[in-house]
Scaffold this motif. Structure first.
Motif, short mmCIF file in Angstrom:
data_model
loop_
_atom_site.label_atom_id
_atom_site.label_comp_id
_atom_site.label_asym_id
_atom_site.label_seq_id
_atom_site.Cartn_x
_atom_site.Cartn_y
_atom_site.Cartn_z
N THR A 35 1.03 -0.75 -0.06
CA THR A 35 0.25 0.05 -0.07
C THR A 35 1.10 1.22 -0.35
N GLY A 36 0.54 2.17 -0.37
CA GLY A 36 0.99 3.47 -0.33
C GLY A 36 1.48 3.95 1.13
N ARG A 37 1.12 3.76 2.49
CA ARG A 37 1.09 4.33 3.15
C ARG A 37 2.37 3.07 3.88
N LYS A 38 2.42 1.92 3.74
CA LYS A 38 3.32 0.77 3.83
C LYS A 38 4.98 1.46 2.70
N LEU A 39 4.51 1.40 1.57
CA LEU A 39 5.10 2.77 0.82
C LEU A 39 6.41 3.31 1.65
N ALA A 40 5.53 4.23 1.56
CA ALA A 40 5.47 5.34 2.78
C ALA A 40 6.94 5.74 3.74
N ASP A 41 6.72 4.77 4.90
CA ASP A 41 6.88 4.43 5.41
C ASP A 41 8.61 3.34 5.46
N ARG A 42 8.63 2.73 4.11
CA ARG A 42 9.64 2.39 3.87
C ARG A 42 10.71 3.10 2.84
N SER A 46 5.98 11.23 2.30
CA SER A 46 4.54 11.06 2.87
C SER A 46 3.92 10.30 2.82
N THR A 47 2.48 10.08 2.45
CA THR A 47 1.52 9.27 2.33
C THR A 47 1.62 9.90 0.85
N ALA A 48 1.44 11.01 0.50
CA ALA A 48 0.88 11.94 -0.45
C ALA A 48 1.82 11.71 -1.25
N SER A 49 3.27 11.78 -1.15
CA SER A 49 4.47 12.68 -1.76
C SER A 49 4.86 10.40 -2.75
N VAL A 50 4.19 9.37 -1.96
CA VAL A 50 4.22 8.21 -2.26
C VAL A 50 3.29 8.02 -3.11
N SER A 51 1.97 8.66 -3.38
CA SER A 51 1.15 8.39 -4.44
C SER A 51 1.16 8.97 -5.51
N TYR A 52 1.46 10.21 -5.32
CA TYR A 52 2.03 11.30 -6.38
C TYR A 52 3.34 10.50 -6.91
N GLY A 61 2.70 2.82 -17.12
CA GLY A 61 2.31 1.08 -17.12
C GLY A 61 4.07 0.38 -16.36
N LEU A 62 4.24 1.22 -15.43
CA LEU A 62 5.27 0.03 -14.74
C LEU A 62 4.99 -0.26 -13.54
N VAL A 63 3.59 0.04 -12.84
CA VAL A 63 3.16 -0.79 -11.85
C VAL A 63 1.44 -0.49 -12.27
N GLU A 64 0.79 -1.03 -11.07
CA GLU A 64 -1.12 -1.87 -11.23
C GLU A 64 -1.56 -1.68 -9.81
N PRO A 65 -2.55 -1.23 -9.49
CA PRO A 65 -3.20 -1.85 -8.53
C PRO A 65 -3.91 -2.99 -8.07
N ALA A 66 -3.00 -3.01 -6.96
CA ALA A 66 -3.62 -4.97 -7.18
C ALA A 66 -4.43 -5.27 -6.03
N ALA A 67 -5.88 -5.15 -6.65
CA ALA A 67 -7.06 -5.16 -6.64
C ALA A 67 -7.88 -6.23 -5.71
N GLU A 68 -7.74 -7.20 -5.81
CA GLU A 68 -7.34 -8.51 -5.33
C GLU A 68 -7.07 -8.66 -3.67
N LEU A 69 -6.36 -7.98 -3.76
CA LEU A 69 -5.90 -7.80 -2.23
C LEU A 69 -6.11 -6.39 -1.17
N ALA A 70 -7.16 -5.27 -1.81
CA ALA A 70 -7.84 -4.87 -1.09
C ALA A 70 -8.26 -4.54 0.01
N TRP A 77 -0.81 -2.15 -4.08
CA TRP A 77 -0.02 -1.67 -6.18
C TRP A 77 1.29 -2.84 -6.61
N ARG A 78 1.09 -3.31 -6.75
CA ARG A 78 2.33 -3.90 -7.74
C ARG A 78 2.99 -3.83 -9.21
N ALA A 79 3.71 -4.56 -8.94
CA ALA A 79 5.20 -3.72 -10.42
C ALA A 79 3.95 -4.61 -11.12
N THR A 80 4.62 -4.12 -12.77
CA THR A 80 3.62 -5.37 -13.72
C THR A 80 4.87 -5.61 -13.94
N SER A 81 6.05 -6.10 -13.77
CA SER A 81 7.80 -6.81 -14.95
C SER A 81 8.47 -6.85 -13.35
#
Length: 189
Positions: A35-42, A46-52, A61-70, A77-81
């Motif tokens: 999630t954006g929050r987890k990425l922000a911590d890593r 800020s979560t807002a910066s990471v979201s941007y 197209g380098l990342v995409e939502p991992a909707a099934e994990l929401a 989010w997940r990487a596409t490659s």
């Protein structure tokens, strides 16, 4: 997940040539969806910066939502490659060459940062990890076809250890591989 994705758009190269974006993409590629929050911590942002920055990665197209994990409001989010490639010269335009160079420079700066951090904190690793680490170099004479063959073989060996489907063994830890193979301006054979 695709193994490697080739970036052919100079604007995508420029968008990726940002230290936070490269780190976010690395985290999503190596450690999996987050999630954006987890990425922000890593990454210490800020979560807002990471979201941007994640939105910029998604735009290309380098990342995409991992909707099934929401879960609730958490949207991972997940990487596409598994990795990226890009041409040095691309379409031959000065814009592409400059964008390629900018991404390569940022990529190299990130990898050298990992090596410098290891040097600084090497004493904190136990003896087995200190002995297992390797920094080396070698120089030889190759033609372009041999250089391509050598780099493909090296990439194949590393890929066999970094495949996300490969089970982690007890005592394993994240390991950064970095190498280069470039011609020098001296010693034409």
């Amino acid at each position: 997940m695709d193994q490697r994705r080739e970036i052919t758009d100079p604007q995508a190269l420029r968008a990726l040539a940002h230290p936070i974006r490269l780190k976010l993409l690395e985290l999503l590629t190596v450690d999996g969806p987050a999630t954006g929050r987890k990425l922000a911590d890593r990454v210490g942002e800020s979560t807002a910066s990471v979201s941007y920055h994640v939105a910029q990665l998604a735009k290309w197209g380098l990342v995409e939502p991992a909707a099934e994990l929401a879960r609730g409001r958490e949207r991972p989010w997940r990487a596409t490659s598994r990795g990226l490639t890009w041409s040095v010269t691309g379409d031959g335009s000065p814009e592409f060459a400059a964008a390629s160079r900018a991404l390569r420079e940022q990529f190299i700066a990130n990898r050298l940062g990992v090596l410098e951090e290891f040097q600084r904190y090497q004493h904190e690793f136990d003896a087995a990890w200190q002995e297992a680490s390797w920094v080396g170099e070698d120089i030889g004479y190759l033609d372009p076809a041999e250089l391509i063959e050598a780099t493909e073989r090296i990439k194949a060996v590393i890929s066999s250890y970094t495949d996300p489907e490969r089970p982690r063994t007890a005592g394993s830890r994240r390991v950064a591989f970095f190498g280069y193979a470039v011609p020098t301006r001296e010693g034409e054979g």
